[in-house]
Motif scaffolding. Structure first.
Motif, mmCIF file in Angstrom:
data_model
loop_
_atom_site.group_PDB
_atom_site.id
_atom_site.type_symbol
_atom_site.label_atom_id
_atom_site.label_comp_id
_atom_site.label_asym_id
_atom_site.label_seq_id
_atom_site.Cartn_x
_atom_site.Cartn_y
_atom_site.Cartn_z
ATOM 1 N N ARG A 363 37.290 37.291 -18.949
ATOM 2 C CA ARG A 363 37.455 36.357 -20.052
ATOM 3 C C ARG A 363 38.722 36.656 -20.838
ATOM 4 O O ARG A 363 39.475 35.754 -21.241
ATOM 5 C CB ARG A 363 36.228 36.430 -20.966
ATOM 6 N N GLU A 364 38.971 37.934 -21.062
ATOM 7 C CA GLU A 364 40.185 38.316 -21.790
ATOM 8 C C GLU A 364 41.440 37.907 -21.026
ATOM 9 O O GLU A 364 42.420 37.431 -21.610
ATOM 10 C CB GLU A 364 40.169 39.830 -22.036
ATOM 11 N N GLU A 365 41.413 38.069 -19.697
ATOM 12 C CA GLU A 365 42.558 37.643 -18.879
ATOM 13 C C GLU A 365 42.775 36.135 -18.996
ATOM 14 O O GLU A 365 43.914 35.667 -19.107
ATOM 15 C CB GLU A 365 42.307 38.033 -17.425
ATOM 16 N N TYR A 366 41.671 35.386 -18.948
ATOM 17 C CA TYR A 366 41.795 33.937 -19.068
ATOM 18 C C TYR A 366 42.391 33.544 -20.415
ATOM 19 O O TYR A 366 43.232 32.627 -20.508
ATOM 20 C CB TYR A 366 40.431 33.279 -18.902
ATOM 21 N N TRP A 367 41.971 34.192 -21.497
ATOM 22 C CA TRP A 367 42.507 33.862 -22.820
ATOM 23 C C TRP A 367 44.003 34.175 -22.901
ATOM 24 O O TRP A 367 44.776 33.416 -23.489
ATOM 25 C CB TRP A 367 41.746 34.637 -23.904
ATOM 26 N N LYS A 368 44.395 35.311 -22.313
ATOM 27 C CA LYS A 368 45.819 35.660 -22.331
ATOM 28 C C LYS A 368 46.629 34.617 -21.582
ATOM 29 O O LYS A 368 47.698 34.194 -22.034
ATOM 30 C CB LYS A 368 46.020 37.044 -21.728
ATOM 31 N N GLY A 406 32.313 27.660 -20.006
ATOM 32 C CA GLY A 406 31.144 28.060 -19.232
ATOM 33 C C GLY A 406 30.891 29.553 -19.294
ATOM 34 O O GLY A 406 29.738 30.007 -19.354
ATOM 35 N N MET A 407 31.966 30.341 -19.301
ATOM 36 C CA MET A 407 31.818 31.793 -19.366
ATOM 37 C C MET A 407 31.219 32.220 -20.706
ATOM 38 O O MET A 407 30.377 33.126 -20.759
ATOM 39 C CB MET A 407 33.188 32.442 -19.146
ATOM 40 N N ASP A 408 31.614 31.569 -21.782
ATOM 41 C CA ASP A 408 31.056 31.910 -23.097
ATOM 42 C C ASP A 408 29.564 31.623 -23.145
ATOM 43 O O ASP A 408 28.779 32.425 -23.670
ATOM 44 C CB ASP A 408 31.789 31.128 -24.191
ATOM 45 N N ARG A 431 31.839 45.658 -30.941
ATOM 46 C CA ARG A 431 31.464 44.326 -31.400
ATOM 47 C C ARG A 431 30.463 43.716 -30.422
ATOM 48 O O ARG A 431 30.501 43.991 -29.221
ATOM 49 C CB ARG A 431 32.699 43.420 -31.509
ATOM 50 N N THR A 432 29.602 42.868 -30.951
ATOM 51 C CA THR A 432 28.654 42.162 -30.096
ATOM 52 C C THR A 432 29.354 40.992 -29.418
ATOM 53 O O THR A 432 30.429 40.555 -29.843
ATOM 54 C CB THR A 432 27.463 41.639 -30.929
ATOM 55 N N LYS A 439 35.120 35.534 -32.949
ATOM 56 C CA LYS A 439 36.411 36.048 -33.407
ATOM 57 C C LYS A 439 37.550 35.456 -32.584
ATOM 58 O O LYS A 439 38.597 35.085 -33.134
ATOM 59 C CB LYS A 439 36.399 37.578 -33.295
ATOM 60 N N THR A 440 37.336 35.386 -31.269
ATOM 61 C CA THR A 440 38.392 34.824 -30.406
ATOM 62 C C THR A 440 38.672 33.376 -30.763
ATOM 63 O O THR A 440 39.835 32.954 -30.847
ATOM 64 C CB THR A 440 37.969 34.933 -28.937
ATOM 65 N N ARG A 441 37.627 32.602 -30.991
ATOM 66 C CA ARG A 441 37.801 31.198 -31.356
ATOM 67 C C ARG A 441 38.518 31.068 -32.703
ATOM 68 O O ARG A 441 39.410 30.233 -32.851
ATOM 69 C CB ARG A 441 36.436 30.511 -31.425
ATOM 70 N N GLU A 442 38.129 31.891 -33.652
ATOM 71 C CA GLU A 442 38.767 31.824 -34.976
ATOM 72 C C GLU A 442 40.238 32.199 -34.882
ATOM 73 O O GLU A 442 41.104 31.544 -35.487
ATOM 74 C CB GLU A 442 38.037 32.749 -35.938
ATOM 75 N N GLU A 443 40.551 33.281 -34.174
ATOM 76 C CA GLU A 443 41.950 33.681 -34.020
ATOM 77 C C GLU A 443 42.753 32.605 -33.304
ATOM 78 O O GLU A 443 43.920 32.360 -33.639
ATOM 79 C CB GLU A 443 42.018 34.994 -33.241
#
Length: 611
Positions: A363-368, A406-408, A431-432, A439-443
Motif C-alpha cells: 500500500r505504501e508503494e502504491y501511495w508513493k 480495495g486494499m483499504d 499506529r493502528t 492519516k494517509t487520506r488527510e495528508e
C-alpha cells in the motif's frame, strides 16, 4: 375273444395243439392198455384235475410275482416321496396314465434316479460352499454360518449361502490387497527411518511371506495403527531434522565454522533416518557447548537478527523498548535464552501476520507511485509527449486509486478480525490500521490543497512566466520547432510586429472550439509552418481522450488563454528581427521547416516577406 391280445390267442392255440397231441397219445396208451370204458371217465377227471392244478400253480406264481411288483412299486413310491420332500418339490401323480405296473415301476425308477442326482449335486455344492466358508472365516477371524444337510436346503437357501460365502471371500481379497499395499508403504518408511520391528506381529507384517499375516479384524486394526504411527514418526523425524538442521546452520554461521566441514557434514547426513536425527542432535549439543563459550558474540548476533525482525514486523520504538534485555551488557546464558525466546516470538508473529505486513508495504508503494504521478501533473511540458505517456500515466493513476480503495477496505476487515481474535488492535509503526488509512487520506488531501494554493499564488505573482511556458509548450513538441530553437528575444517594437499566428490548442473538439480563442503569433511566407501546426493539432486531437482530470486541465488552459488575450502588450513587444536572426543562425531549422526556400533565408532581411 375280440378283446384278447394276439399273444393270448397264440398261446391258446399252442396250448390246444399241445393238449390235442398229449390227449391223443394218452388215448392210444389207454387203448393199448385195454382199460375198461367204465373207468375212462375217471381218467378224464384225473387229467382235468392235473391240468387245473398246473394252471393253478402257474396262476399262483403269477399272482406272487404281481404282489412282489406291487410291493416294489410301493417302496419306490415311498422313496420318491422322501426324495421330493428333500428337494422341496411336489410329488408327481403316479397311476393316472393307465400304465401297467411294470411301466409305473420303470417311471418311478427314472424319477428316483433324477431326484437322487439332484440331491447329490446339491450336497456337493453345499459341501464346497462350506469348505470355502471355513477358509474365508478362518482368514477373517469370524464364525462360520451353520447350514444343515437334512433336510436338504432349498436352491434359494443355497444361493443365499453362496452369496454369503462370496461376500466373505471378497472381503478377504479386499483385506489382503489392502494389507499388501500398506505393507509396501510400511517397508518404505521402515527402510527410510532405519528402524527394526520389535513386536512379533510387526515382524509378521514385515515378513517376506505374505501368507503369515491373517487379515482378521484385530490384525487389520493393528496394521492401520502401526502404519499411522510410522507416518507420524516419520513426520516428527522430518520436522525434527529440519528444525535441527536450521538450528545447526544458524549455530555454524554464528560460530563461523569451516564451510568445507559443514558441507561435508550435510552431505554425509542426508535423508530422514533415525541415524541422521541422532547425528544432528549430537551436532547441536557440540555447537551449544561452543555457543556457551562464545556467548557474547552470540548475543550480539542474535540482537542483529532481532532488530531485523522488528523492522519486518513494523515495531515502533515503544514496542521495542518493551524487551528490556536488549541493552543489557551482562552476557550470560539467561540473557541469551531471553533473546532466543524473543526472536522465536517475533518469528511466529511475523509468520502469523506476514500477509498484513506485506499488504501494508504494498500500500505504501502504491501511495508513493500515485504521489509521483500526481506531481507530474504540474509539469508544463508533460503535454509534449508523442508516445501516449500521458494516457498511460492516467490509466496507471486510476488503477492505483482503485487498488488503494480495495486494499483499504480489505485492511480494515483484517484489522477488525485481528482485534476480535487477539483482543487488541494490530499496530504498524505504533499506529493502528484505521489510523494509518485516515492519516494517509488527510495528508493526501492537505498536500493536494497546498499544491493548488501554491499554483494559484504562482499564477497571481508571475503571470508572464506562466504565459511563456504555455506558449512554449503549445508551439513545441516536434523536431525542429522554430519557437523552441530561438534565442532570448531583445526588446521588440510595435512597428516590427504586424501579424498574428493562432495558438494551437492542446485539447479541442467540436464543442470546445468556440471557447478557445486565438492568440496572436507570427506568420511567415511559407504556408508549411501553418500546415505543420495544424497537422500536429489534429494528431493530438486523436491521441488524447477525455476524463474528469483532463477536463480540469482544459479549464486551466482556458484561463491561461484568457490571460494571454488580456495581455496584448506581450504580443506587441515580440521582436520579429530577433526571431529572424535566430532562424538564419540555425540551418537545421531552415532545412527542416522551410524546404525549398533555404536560398531566401540566406538573403538580407528586407527580402523576407510577411503574410
Amino acid at each position: 375273444s375280440e378283446k384278447m391280445s394276439p399273444w393270448i390267442k397264440e398261446l391258446i392255440k399252442e396250448i390246444n395243439e399241445i393238449s390235442e397231441k398229449n390227449i391223443s397219445e394218452l388215448s392210444c396208451i389207454m387203448e393199448r392198455m385195454g382199460i375198461d370204458k367204465a373207468i375212462i371217465p375217471e381218467w378224464i377227471e384225473v387229467v382235468k384235475d392235473r391240468i387245473s392244478e398246473t394252471y393253478k400253480g402257474i396262476l399262483d406264481e403269477a399272482n406272487e410275482l404281481q404282489e412282489k411288483l406291487i410291493s416294489s412299486i410301493e417302496e419306490l413310491l415311498q422313496r420318491s416321496q422322501e426324495l421330493c420332500k428333500q428337494l422341496h418339490v411336489k410329488m408327481p401323480l403316479y397311476g393316472s396314465n393307465n400304465l401297467s405296473l411294470g411301466e409305473e415301476k420303470a417311471l418311478l425308477n427314472s424319477r428316483i434316479a433324477e431326484y437322487e442326482a439332484l440331491i447329490k449335486n446339491r450336497l456337493y455344492k453345499l459341501h464346497t460352499l462350506k469348505k470355502r466358508q471355513n477358509e474365508a472365516c478362518k482368514s477373517l477371524g469370524v464364525e462360520p454360518i451353520t447350514i444343515p444337510e437334512s433336510p436338504l436346503p432349498t436352491m434359494e437357501e443355497i444361493d443365499s449361502f453362496s452369496s454369503h460365502v462370496e461376500s466373505l471371500e471378497n472381503e478377504k481379497f479386499k483385506r489382503e490387497t489392502e494389507f499388501l499395499q500398506i505393507k509396501c508403504k510400511i517397508l518404505d518408511i521402515v527402510q527410510e527411518l532405519g528402524v527394526k520391528p520389535s513386536l512379533e506381529i510387526e515382524k509378521t507384517i514385515c515378513s517376506p511371506d505374505h501368507s503369515l499375516f491373517i487379515v482378521t479384524d484385530c490384525n487389520m486394526n493393528f496394521l492401520d495403527d502401526y502404519y499411522h504411527s510410522l507416518i507420524q514418526r516419520k513426520l516428527q523425524t522430518e520436522n525434527e531434522i529440519s528444525r535441527l538442521k536450521g538450528t545447526v546452520c544458524s549455530l555454524w554461521k554464528k560460530l563461523d565454522e569451516n564451510i568445507k566441514a559443514t558441507n561435508e557434514f550435510l552431505q554425509n547426513h542426508t535423508g530422514n533416518s533415525l541415524a541422521t536425527l541422532e547425528a544432528f542432535q549430537q551436532e547441536v549439543k557440540r555447537c551449544e557447548h561452543l555457543k556457551r563459550a562464545n556467548i557474547e558474540k552470540f548475543i550480539k548476533t542474535i540482537r542483529e537478527e532481532l532488530a531485523s525482525l522488528w523492522e519486518k514486523c513494523h515495531f515502533a520504538a515503544a514496542e521495542r523498548e518493551s524487551f528490556e534485555y536488549f541493552n543489557d551488557h551482562l552476557y550470560t546464558e539467561d540473557l541469551l535464552t531471553f533473546h532466543e525466546i524473543e526472536v522465536e516470538k517475533m518469528r511466529r508473529y511475523y509468520e502469523a501476520n506476514k500477509d498484513i505486513l506485506t499488504m501494508l508495504e504494498k500500500r505504501e508503494e502504491y501511495w508513493k507511485r500515485k504521489t509521483v504521478l500526481e506531481e507530474r501533473e504540474s509539469d508544463p511540458y508533460r503535454y509534449k509527449n508523442r508516445g501516449g505517456t500521458l494516457l498511460k500515466e492516467e490509466k496507471e493513476r486510476n488503477g492505483l486509486t482503485k487498488k488503494l480503495r480495495g486494499m483499504d477496505l480489505e485492511l480494515l476487515g483484517i484489522a477488525r478480525r485481528y482485534e476480535e481474535q487477539n483482543n487488541k488492535p494490530f499496530m504498524s509503526w505504533g499506529r493502528t490500521i484505521p489510523d494509518i488509512i485516515k492519516k494517509t487520506r488527510e495528508e493526501y488531501e492537505m498536500s493536494k490543497k497546498q499544491h493548488l494554493s501554491t499554483k494559484k499564488q504562482q499564477r497571481t505573482l508571475t503571470p508572464t512566466s506562466v504565459k511563456s511556458g504555455f506558449l512554449g509548450s503549445t508551439l513545441s513538441g516536434s523536431k525542429g520547432n522554430l519557437l523552441t530553437s530561438t534565442s532570448a528575444p531583445s526588446t521588440p517594437t510595435a512597428s516590427n510586429y504586424k501579424h498574428k499566428l493562432p495558438l494551437t490548442p492542446l485539447f479541442s473538439s467540436n464543442k470546445k472550439k468556440s471557447h478557445l480563442k486565438e492568440v496572436p503569433i507570427i506568420k511567415l511566407n511559407d504556408k508549411t509552418l501553418t500546415q505543420q501546426i495544424k497537422r500536429k493539432s489534429a494528431v493530438q486531437k486523436k491521441k488524447i481522450r477525455y476524463s474528469n482530470e483532463k477536463k480540469k486541465r482544459i479549464e486551466k488552459i482556458r484561463r491561461l488563454s484568457n490571460m494571454l488575450r488580456e495581455k496584448k502588450k506581450f504580443n506587441e513587444t515580440m521582436n520579429y528581427d530577433s526571431f529572424e536572426n535566430s532562424l538564419i543562425e540555425k540551418p537545421s531549422c531552415r532545412s527542416t521547416l522551410f524546404h525549398g526556400y533555404t536560398s531566401h533565408l540566406a538573403e538580407p532581411k528586407h527580402q523576407l516577406q510577411t503574410v
